[in-house]
Design an enzyme around this catalytic site. Structure first.
Site, short mmCIF file in Angstrom:
data_model
loop_
_atom_site.label_atom_id
_atom_site.label_comp_id
_atom_site.label_asym_id
_atom_site.label_seq_id
_atom_site.Cartn_x
_atom_site.Cartn_y
_atom_site.Cartn_z
N MET A 269 -49.99 -2.91 -15.16
CA MET A 269 -51.32 -2.82 -14.63
C MET A 269 -51.61 -1.66 -13.99
O MET A 269 -50.81 -1.06 -13.11
CB MET A 269 -51.77 -3.82 -13.77
CG MET A 269 -53.03 -3.99 -13.13
SD MET A 269 -54.33 -3.99 -14.69
CE MET A 269 -55.70 -3.13 -13.75
N GLU A 304 -49.90 3.44 -18.81
CA GLU A 304 -50.62 3.02 -17.52
C GLU A 304 -51.09 4.35 -16.79
O GLU A 304 -52.00 4.39 -16.01
CB GLU A 304 -49.80 2.26 -16.61
CG GLU A 304 -49.13 0.85 -17.41
CD GLU A 304 -50.37 0.09 -17.93
OE1 GLU A 304 -51.42 -0.03 -17.43
OE2 GLU A 304 -49.96 -0.52 -18.94
#
Length: 880
Positions: A269, A304
């Protein structure tokens, strides 16, 4: 059966938020029995909203509201309405501060959304709608605020306290507690909020930007993983440098942090400045990670990081625009990986995933456009269509505009929309404005679901020296979409003469020297192109480098495919010709009599590949991999899985028997004679060696068996050790299989990520992974239902990779999967919904399998209290 259908959300209903939040001041009091969250929101009415009298509506999920105050004045119960999933305040001024205190229980959060605990560590996952599980907030990506976060916890249990931005204050508190305050200077949507608290080891590095700023790089892991950080940090620095050089994007904060978490629903994330990673996607050492894992980690770390601009600085207006950030960033990480290694091999890997899985998604009940028009549960739309097809759409823009104009367009996009929440239309418009091209038809790629089919016909006029190519495009119907318009498709091609030399592609109106490769543009349902000045009928090399995500139909003969395998200068198309040839041979054997001959020229072609040391060995390693059963199923009209499995196994064994001596020589020629390294050549040699070993074990070759046992025992790296283990597990040498599995587990039982590989090797094998063995793995002491990686490694690998065992004619595999989905639906509905996927294509299979798959879906459908996640997938799968 569930009677209350969850609400469908529609893109057409989008309205700007009635209120904006300029600043969020958070204070977390973390305890073993729960957490208290203090939130102060600085709110104002949105001047762009027409809903002048709208109440303030905040989202919430499983929160206990302890107090609520408006501009410092506590609100009574009759001044607001707590609906459970929403907090509504009818009367608020134009500008105000709202103070909210909530109580949550992270230790009991098995859904792994919001704030939860993993291995004794507090961590968050807020994308897509997890922040509402922490505190009441307008949980939508177009509400962007600046965050200040203070975290308080017991110092001995949680010495490390992290959040987004820069740490601006820290100190001690009574009772052995301490605090750290973080401030993020950039406005962000709440889905990018992150918090981590735990007893973690810190690894530090640094990076100097092109403007001369020194960035503090930090990685936080559990102490047992302290020796697995170097590769991720090196990958991060390579990604930072690449993004500066290729896209002109420099990092904007003083600190960039990575945290490894064992229990995580996703891979990673991109939270602003504090990326949280699934441990399996970031930790690596020579003894515990394969070459593929090293490459995957480099790609995910880059992905990411690249989100810092394509997703964070410029974010999505709403979740229908998810591919705005994900498709663009997947394209960027694919470019990066191609530059770091073999561009051809990277393209092969991307297209293999696309053809096998994304095309299946496009042809199934969950088919949706790259920009969906509706959803019930947004978590179900983190799909290959959003990510992989979305990346292909961006790649087509790159193909159409060329690298210089594409870079000009991306620069304009970032400059124009920095700090904003925007749409895919805004992205395409920036490309239009920078290039001067009209891309209105191209936008259909975002609006229309399904995979276009290109049917190609050709003819050669020897008298005129003209080669005529006709390309027709069709787009199949998908749920809710019929009678679709033609796409704007870049179509790259070349022509070869009988010696394999490229021919000039001279169109009728050419008055300059003709190129040997062209990027044609298809915009109509049918196009005819004429190439002039040819002395012989050429062999076409079509859709080079897979210039568009389409199915290509052309009546290649086996002679032409053999020719292209050896001569096509486009590496991707050389591989593709080999795949098409192997598919043709395997399909000819599905359901055929046992005495049907296997195409003898296939052996000759593979012998040439194995023995020609002058070829790109990374490409050879890919070309030696037969088409997967999943891909063969996707190509079938009514898939008979056992017949497909038997035909593929027959071809594999025929090749292995015919090439036995060449395989042994290939194995020995590629034996490791130096220290382990991650160069493309070293990776290719290990891949070739392990492919040869697997083929030898497939025919129970005694010398191959001895080589596998020795390699397993003596390997100094995980690639070779697990390569030998996999070969033994997939052989008929049961004693060697069991001994190797026991030895491997004994060695790595304290390393969760390696144990996941041990589970997966068994679950994906039709020798070691029949249903009784799979059930036994679920009771193994190392298996944990709360850990998504363990569930994926056993249940996911069995249903998604061990296709011959999963597709039993009695339906036992389907019943098993339904049982596990129902079990997981109560604890982690996101993972449960993703596990349903193998059942959703039930119409694809032969009747005996089809009905049992449907029955398994109906069993899931009839479960009481079905989650929104699983409800949407199952009901769409059964509809119609």
């Amino acid at each position: 059966m569930r009677s209350n259908q969850p609400q469908t959300i529609y893109l057409s209903d989008y309205k700007v938020p009635a209120y904006l939040v300029d600043h969020v001041d958070l204070r977390f009091e973390l305890f073993e029995h729960g957490a208290r969250v203090h939130s102060i929101l600085t709110v104002r009415r949105n001047p762009q909203s027409d809903d002048v009298g709208a109440p303030l509506v905040l989202d919430g999920d499983r929160l206990v509201l302890e107090s609520l105050a408006l501009n410092g004045t506590p609100l009574d119960g009759d001044q607001y309405e707590d609906r459970g999933d929403q907090l509504v305040i009818a009367d608020v001024p134009e500008q105000f501060q709202l103070s909210v205190v909530t109580w949550i229980e992270p230790q009991n959060n098995t859904r792994l959304e919001g704030l939860y605990k993993s291995s004794g560590m507090f961590c968050t996952q807020c994308e897509a709608e997890g922040f509402r599980c922490i505190t009441f907030f307008p949980d939508r990506p177009d509400v962007m605020a600046r965050f200040r976060t203070r975290i308080e916890a017991d110092r001995s249990a949680y010495p490390v306290l992290l959040s987004n931005g820069n740490d601006i204050d820290r100190g001690d508190l009574p009772d052995g507690r301490h605090f750290v305050t973080w401030e993020d200077p950039f406005p962000k949507p709440c889905y990018l909020f992150a918090l981590v608290a735990g007893d973690l080891v810190e690894k530090r590095d640094s990076f100097r930007t092109r403007s001369g700023r020194d960035i503090d790089l930090r990685m936080y892991v559990e102490p047992r993983n302290a020796d697995k950080c170097a590769h991720a940090l090196d990958s991060l620095k390579r990604a930072m440098r690449w993004d500066e050089e290729v896209y002109g994007r420099e990092y904007d904060l003083d600190i960039f942090m990575i945290v490894a978490v064992d229990d995580f629903n996703m891979g990673a994330m991109e939270n602003k400045g504090l990326n949280i990673f699934n441990s399996s996607c970031v930790l690596a050492s020579q003894d515990t990670a394969t070459d593929a894992a090293y490459q995957r980690i480099e790609a995910i770390v880059a992905h990411e990081y690249f989100h810092n601009w394509s997703g964070n600085r410029v974010t999505c207006r709403d979740w229908f625009q998810l591919s705005l950030k994900e498709g663009f960033t997947v394209f960027r990480d694919s470019q990066f990986s191609a530059d770091m290694g073999s561009a051809t091999v990277k393209r092969i890997e991307d297209v293999t995933l696309l053809r096998t899985a994304q095309f299946a998604e496009d042809a199934g009940p969950m088919a949706h456009p790259v920009r969906p028009s509706s959803y019930i549960e947004i978590s179900n739309f983190y799909t290959l269509t959003i990510y992989e097809k979305g990346a292909e759409v961006v790649r087509m823009l790159h193909n159409l505009l060329g690298p210089e104009l594409f870079r000009k367009g991306s620069d304009l996009y970032f400059e124009r929309h920095d700090g904003q929440a925007v749409t895919t239309d805004d992205f395409v418009r920036a490309m239009e404005d920078a290039s001067g091209r009209d891309l209105s038809q191209f936008r259909l790629w975002y609006e229309q679901a399904g995979t276009p089919v290109l049917t190609v016909r050709d003819e050669f006029d020897a008298d005129r020296g003209v080669y005529r190519l006709t390309v027709e495009q069709t787009l199949p119907d998908t749920p809710g979409q019929t009678d679709k318009k033609p796409h704007h498709i870049p179509f790259a091609l070349g022509l070869l003469d009988r010696r394999g030399q490229p021919l000039p592609l001279r169109l009728a109106d050419d008055d300059t020297e003709a190129p040997t490769e062209r990027m044609l543009e298809l915009t109509e349902r049918a196009h005819t192109f004429e190439f002039h000045g040819l002395a012989e009928c050429p062999v076409p090399s079509l859709l080079r480098n897979f210039s568009a995500p389409v199915r290509l139909n052309y009546p290649w003969t086996r002679e032409q495919l053999l020719f292209l395998m050896s001569h096509d200068p486009d590496g991707f198309n050389r591989w593709d010709a080999g795949q098409r040839l192997a598919v043709d041979v395997i399909q000819s054997l599905v359901g055929a009599p046992r005495d049907t001959q296997v195409e003898p020229r296939l052996v000759t072609a593979y012998r040439h590949l194995i023995c020609d040391a002058s070829l790109d060995q990374a490409l050879v390693a890919k070309m030696l991999q037969l088409p997967s059963e999943a891909y063969l199923i996707e190509l079938a009209d009514e898939a008979d899985v056992p017949a497909i499995h038997q035909a593929r196994e027959r071809v594999l064994k025929h090749l292995a028997i015919s090439l036995r001596d060449e395989l042994v020589a290939c194995y020995r020629r590629n034996a490791q004679d130096s220290a382990y390294d991650l160069s493309p050549l070293a990776i290719a040699r290990r891949s070739l060696r392990n492919t040869a070993l697997a083929w030898l074990l497939a025919i129970n070759d005694e010398e191959g068996r001895a080589l596998a046992v020795r390699q397993f025992r003596d390997a100094d790296n995980m690639t070779d050790r697990i390569g030998a283990l996999r070969a033994l597990v997939n052989s008929d040498y049961e004693d060697d299989r069991n001994q190797a599995l026991a030895s491997f587990y004994q060695r790595y039982q304290d390393d969760p990520q390696v144990v996941e590989q041990w589970f997966s090797v068994q679950a994906a094998s039709d020798r070691a992974g029949q249903l009784p063995q799979i059930r036994a793995l679920l009771t193994h002491p190392a298996f944990d239902w709360k850990n998504p990686n363990k569930v994926r490694a056993v249940v996911g690998a069995f249903a998604g990779q061990n296709l011959a065992a999963f597709h039993q004619v009695d339906g036992s595999g389907y019943d098993f999967l339904a049982e596990q989905v129902c079990r997981l639906d109560d604890s982690n509905p996101q993972i449960a919904a993703r596990l349903v996927t193998p059942l959703t294509r039930w119409r694809k299979f032969a009747p005996a399998y089809r009905e049992r798959m449907r029955a398994a879906l109906e069993r899931i459908r009839d479960k009481p209290s079905l989650s929104r996640d699983v409800y949407e997938v199952v009901h769409k799968s059964l509809a119609g």
